[in-house]
Design a protein around this motif. Structure first.
Motif, short mmCIF file in Angstrom:
data_model
loop_
_atom_site.label_atom_id
_atom_site.label_comp_id
_atom_site.label_asym_id
_atom_site.label_seq_id
_atom_site.Cartn_x
_atom_site.Cartn_y
_atom_site.Cartn_z
N ALA A 56 -33.43 -26.02 22.12
CA ALA A 56 -33.84 -25.08 23.11
C ALA A 56 -32.93 -23.65 22.55
N ALA A 57 -31.79 -23.67 22.12
CA ALA A 57 -31.16 -22.58 21.65
C ALA A 57 -30.25 -22.80 20.39
N GLY A 126 -39.39 -11.65 21.29
CA GLY A 126 -40.49 -12.08 22.24
C GLY A 126 -39.70 -12.83 23.48
N GLY A 127 -38.65 -12.60 23.89
CA GLY A 127 -38.23 -13.34 25.14
C GLY A 127 -37.48 -14.50 24.69
N ARG A 128 -36.38 -14.45 23.81
CA ARG A 128 -35.91 -15.74 23.41
C ARG A 128 -34.25 -15.37 23.26
N ALA A 129 -33.95 -14.37 24.00
CA ALA A 129 -32.45 -14.10 24.19
C ALA A 129 -31.63 -14.83 25.28
N PRO A 219 -38.18 -1.54 28.49
CA PRO A 219 -38.78 -2.38 29.43
C PRO A 219 -38.38 -3.93 29.58
N ARG A 220 -38.96 -4.69 30.63
CA ARG A 220 -38.63 -5.98 30.59
C ARG A 220 -39.31 -6.83 29.39
N SER A 221 -38.59 -7.92 28.82
CA SER A 221 -39.22 -8.71 27.90
C SER A 221 -40.13 -9.55 28.64
N PRO A 222 -40.73 -10.40 27.59
CA PRO A 222 -41.54 -11.59 28.33
C PRO A 222 -40.97 -12.67 29.37
N GLN A 223 -39.39 -12.64 29.27
CA GLN A 223 -38.99 -13.43 30.12
C GLN A 223 -38.28 -12.55 31.15
N HIS A 224 -38.48 -11.45 31.15
CA HIS A 224 -37.96 -10.68 32.15
C HIS A 224 -36.62 -10.14 31.75
N HIS A 225 -35.44 -10.97 31.78
CA HIS A 225 -34.29 -10.42 31.24
C HIS A 225 -33.63 -11.65 30.35
N PRO A 226 -32.45 -11.56 29.47
CA PRO A 226 -31.79 -12.75 28.88
C PRO A 226 -31.31 -13.63 29.93
N LEU A 450 -37.39 -18.49 25.91
CA LEU A 450 -36.34 -19.40 26.23
C LEU A 450 -36.46 -19.82 27.65
N ARG A 451 -36.64 -19.07 28.73
CA ARG A 451 -36.68 -19.44 29.96
C ARG A 451 -37.69 -20.41 30.37
N GLU A 452 -38.81 -20.42 29.52
CA GLU A 452 -39.85 -21.34 29.76
C GLU A 452 -39.43 -22.63 29.25
N ASN A 453 -38.85 -22.65 27.97
CA ASN A 453 -38.27 -23.63 27.18
C ASN A 453 -37.21 -24.39 27.98
N LEU A 454 -36.64 -23.83 28.78
CA LEU A 454 -35.31 -24.50 29.48
C LEU A 454 -35.74 -24.85 30.93
N GLY A 455 -37.19 -24.39 31.22
CA GLY A 455 -37.83 -24.82 32.62
C GLY A 455 -36.86 -23.87 33.71
N LEU A 456 -36.69 -22.71 33.48
CA LEU A 456 -36.07 -21.94 34.42
C LEU A 456 -37.04 -20.85 34.94
#
Ligand code: FMN
Lengths: 470, 366
Positions: A56-57, A126-129, A219-226, A450-456
């Motif tokens: 995941a990270a 791309g929303g992985r932070a 702006p927001r990233s694809p996962q909104h924020h880290p 990352l949010r998707e991959n962690l199921g958050l």
């Protein structure tokens, strides 16, 4: 306060992360197989291997002052670590799915500046932070910064919470429609109409420790924020995590301790008005694996021998005794002299936190005598994070981990490799397939963030932020 | 056929070309722009394969602009020869962070990192970090302090500090790590100190090349010997050469000179004058054909050490520059050969310096 189900349902699966510590005694550098700790190629190798293993990270630790030993830089430690966000921005271009987690403290950063840089990393990847929130508070580290060592221990999490609420307000301040979807806004030279007037809220915070008046620029990233990780174990730290974090980077990997920690966090999370499963738990851990359990045990002995030799053992005790002990025999009993300092000191590097030297050393002498341990044996047992290790054959360890998954003791593990840069190879090549066979580990990345991959869940806009001024 | 002497003479007057990558995306201009690049990697690779020696990344506050140092870091692993030089603020950013971030950039780019040290008046940034607005001469003072802290921290690990000595169990030689003990000078606006040493070993280049606007370099400002190159701005292309000579005269031969030039070219069936509509930057602006730009740049590259181009539209101008301008300048011998696997210092002709602390009698704590 909103009502949530207090039921916690285990997901039945585990995630893995890799913790590239940067400063430690755990990475063995004396072995012939050991490579550079600072070359970019080491980081690339580890991150790409982890990604091949669907981790995941990738985590980087932080420490902003070199550890010292008796008043000088500690010569026995593996040290020298790059800035986390700079390194992770570079890794973003050679990876595609793995999360990129930067440990950054809340004391020697400015909230607006840190929030902006974390947003940058989030957009560039791309929303992985992720941000692993730590709370370094010692004057020791403060000597490298404008602010100096200014924060009382009791104030740490109060300050940290104000910091993260400000950061969240900054991340939440871009309206979803701030960028025109038809692509007409935002062309070169038209910064005046992009974002749309009024679409971004000004964030204002005036507090005891800092004042922020900021109009966010990203702006927001694809996962909104880290994704927010928290590392810290005190009751205040746990409550802080229960209120603000997505994941806890905990220190309790052993089964019973992990189950108890989970129960404690569920209780705190519910009390904070969040659902029972809102905060994931990924303890720090070490994996020493081999085809058979006998070989794994041998490997463990070899790793420990290289991690902690006679000099490391003596230096370890010196950190607690506060004086030179180089005349003492590593194969003999613990020193029977008193430590040089009674009260532990926050300005003397690691080793002293939270324990009185006199009491601690007396207790250790007794413990070692009872177990019949020499200095070397005692320190090897004490310092090598033995309680964080999983040692065994691939299938044994996979069975053990499957038990963790079944009861939901943890959501995953954050692995510190004992060797750079190849320390993840056997985990990815052998343990991961065994876990997949048991159905407790992903067979592909769920998404790209990352949010998707962690199921958050994607956070609610302004759910926990500071009041902002539109 | 040229003789060796001819070639040496040619090399001596050959300059380098830098390109500002604003417009490559993630900098406030890329979103939704029809002329944008698909990715930052694509843009920096296009600049590298065009033969540019240096890519720069702007960082003044602007909506949509991602941190410049991170953009440069992102470009590090995907490029081989182009130097990566972000702007990093010296006034409102912690000097210790700046120093370690730049050293890290040097690691991720294999020694191709540089730093444009900026010090400009930004009341919004001051308010964001809760500080008094810094203006006037105090800006150069902040820049000088931040540069000095970074340089000391980069030297604080001697080159051979990591010893990995199995016999004694020592990973580092503590005698080769040094406290920098920096204190801001008397009369400094908001005084501070930095203890050191750095948390990262000495950058691959030893010291990153530091560039600064010529306007903040000189007596009473950032000392000339604190920087490796200055960026020289003039109001018109015609005045640029004279300004470069003036600055050279004022700062001496040890500082490299980089001329700043906006470029708008005839492109894609449109005359440059029709395209030259963007906001005024305060820099000299060249408007015309690619062929005339070659004639303009050839003597300029003999006068300055390098020229930095700011294209009106990165993708459009980069196309023209790659196709017509750089090949012709190379043919005329006006461009320095790119240094394969070289460092930014190599490009600038700077030797790798010894650490200021490297002395047999020094020990940690001094
Ligand atoms: C697993 C784990 C990893 C940590 N990593 C870091 C780190 O990289 N840098 C740092 O400054 N602190 C780190 N910390 C320290 C914590 O942020 C915190 O300062 C410390 O645990 C004391 O807080 P507490 O009293 O709440 O436990 C870590 C803590 C844990 C449990």
């Amino acid at each position: 306060m909103p009502q949530h189900s207090s039921a916690f349902t285990p997901s039945g699966t585990l995630q893995l992360g890799v913790f590239f510590q940067g400063v430690n005694s755990g990475t063995i550098w004396k072995a012939a197989e050991s490579g550079s700790q600072t070359d970019f190629e080491s980081f690339r190798r580890i991150a790409q291997t982890a990604e091949r293993g669907l981790f995941a990270a990738f985590f980087l630790g932080e420490g902003l002052r070199l550890r010292e030993h008796l008043g000088r830089p500690h010569a026995l430690d593996v040290v020298g670590r790059p800035d986390a966000q700079t390194m992770l921005a570079a890794l973003a271009s050679v990876t595609t799915h793995i999360g990129l987690a930067a440990t950054q403290n809340t004391t020697y950063n400015d909230p607006a500046d840190l929030a902006h840089r974390l947003s940058s990393l989030d957009l560039i990847s791309g929303g992985r932070a992720a941000w692993n929130m730590v709370t370094t508070d010692n004057a020791w580290t403060g000597e490298n910064f404008r602010r100096g060592g200014y924060l009382d221990h009791a104030d740490r999490y109060v300050h940290a919470e104000a910091f993260v609420r400000t950061a969240k307000a900054i991340w939440d301040s871009w309206a979803p429609d701030a960028i025109a979807s038809d692509g007409t806004a935002g062309t070169a030279g038209t910064a005046g109409n992009w974002p749309a007037d009024g679409a971004v809220r000004r964030v204002h915070h005036e507090g005891q420790h800092y004042t922020v008046d900021y109009t966010p620029r990203l702006p927001r990233s694809p996962q909104h924020h880290p994704v927010l990780f928290q590392a810290g174990d005190s009751p205040a730290g746990r409550d802080f995590a229960a209120r603000q974090a997505d994941v806890i980077f905990s220190a309790h990997p052993q089964f019973d301790a992990a189950v108890a920690f989970r129960a404690d966090i569920i209780e705190r999370t519910l009390r904070a008005g969040r659902p029972a499963d809102a905060v994931k738990i990924m303890p720090a851990s070490e994996f020493i694996l081999a085809p058979t359990s006998a070989e794994a045990a041998e490997k463990k002995a070899w790793v420990r021998e290289l991690q902690i030799g006679p000099q490391q053992a003596i230096a370890y005790l010196e950190q607690f005794w506060g004086r030179q002990l180089d005349g003492w025999d590593p194969d003999g009993p613990l020193p029977d002299i008193d430590p040089a300092v009674e009260e532990t000191s926050e300005t003397r590097g690691s080793g002293f936190h939270g324990a009185k030297a006199g009491e601690l050393t007396a207790q250790w002498r007794q413990e070692a005598a009872e177990k019949g341990q020499s200095i070397l044996e005692f320190v090897r047992a004490k310092a090598a994070r033995s309680d964080a290790s999983f040692v065994g054959s691939y299938s044994e360890v996979a069975d053990t981990l499957a038990d963790y998954a079944r009861v939901g003791a943890v959501d995953g593990f954050n692995i510190s490799p004992w060797l750079i840069p190849t320390g993840l190879d056997d985990i990815v090549n052998h343990l991961v397939p065994e876990l997949q066979e048991r159905g407790v580990y992903p067979t592909q990345y769920r998404g790209t963030t990352l949010r998707e991959n962690l199921g958050l869940a994607v956070p609610d806009r302004a759910a926990a932020g500071e009041p902002a001024i539109r | 056929m040229s003789t060796i002497d001819d070639r040496t003479a040619t090399a001596a007057r050959a300059g380098f070309l830098a390109i500002e990558l604003d417009g490559a995306g993630w900098d406030g201009t890329g979103f939704g722009s029809p002329d944008g690049f698909a990715s930052l990697a694509e843009a920096v690779l296009a600049a590298e394969s065009a033969g540019f020696h240096v890519a720069t990344f702007a960082d003044s506050p602007r909506a949509g602009r991602v941190n410049a140092l991170q953009r440069a870091a992102y470009a590090g692993p995907v490029t081989r020869t182009i130097a990566l030089v972000p702007e990093v603020d010296t006034v409102y950013t912690e000097p210790f962070h700046v120093s370690t971030q730049l050293a890290s950039l040097d690691y991720v780019s294999g020694g191709r990192a540089g730093w444009i040290a900026t010090a400009a008046e930004f009341p919004e940034t001051a308010a964001a970090v809760g500080r008094e607005n810094v203006s006037g001469t105090a800006l150069a003072q902040e820049a000088a302090a931040s540069i000095e802290v970074s340089r000391r921290l980069w030297d604080s690990w001697e080159d051979d500090a990591v010893i990995r000595d199995v016999a004694t169990g020592r990973y580092i030689d503590a005698d080769k790590l040094h406290y920098v003990d920096y204190k801001t000078p008397e009369g400094f606006g908001a005084p501070y100190s930095v203890k050191g040493p750095s948390i990262i070993p000495r950058p691959l280049q030893g010291q990153l090349p530091i560039l600064a606007p010529a306007s903040i370099v000189g007596t009473g400002q950032v000392p000339a010997d604190a920087v490796d190159a200055v960026l020289v701005t003039a109001p018109t292309p015609e005045l640029l050469t004279a300004e470069i000579r003036d600055v050279r005269h004022r700062l001496g031969a040890a500082v490299a000179i980089v001329g700043e030039l906006d470029v708008v070219l005839d492109a894609r069936g449109q005359a440059a004058v029709e395209r030259a509509t963007g906001p005024v930057s305060g820099r000299a602006r060249y408007v015309g054909s690619a062929a005339d730009l070659v004639d303009f740049l050839e003597p300029l590259l003999a006068e300055a050490d390098g020229v930095r181009l700011h294209p009106a539209s990165l993708a459009v101008e980069l196309d023209e520059l790659a196709r017509w301008v750089l090949p012709e300048l190379r043919r005329r011998g006006a461009l320095r050969a790119p240094v394969q696997d070289g460092t930014f210092r190599d490009l600038l002709g700077l030797p790798r310096p010894a650490s200021r602390y490297a002395h047999p009698s020094t020990t940690a704590g001094n």
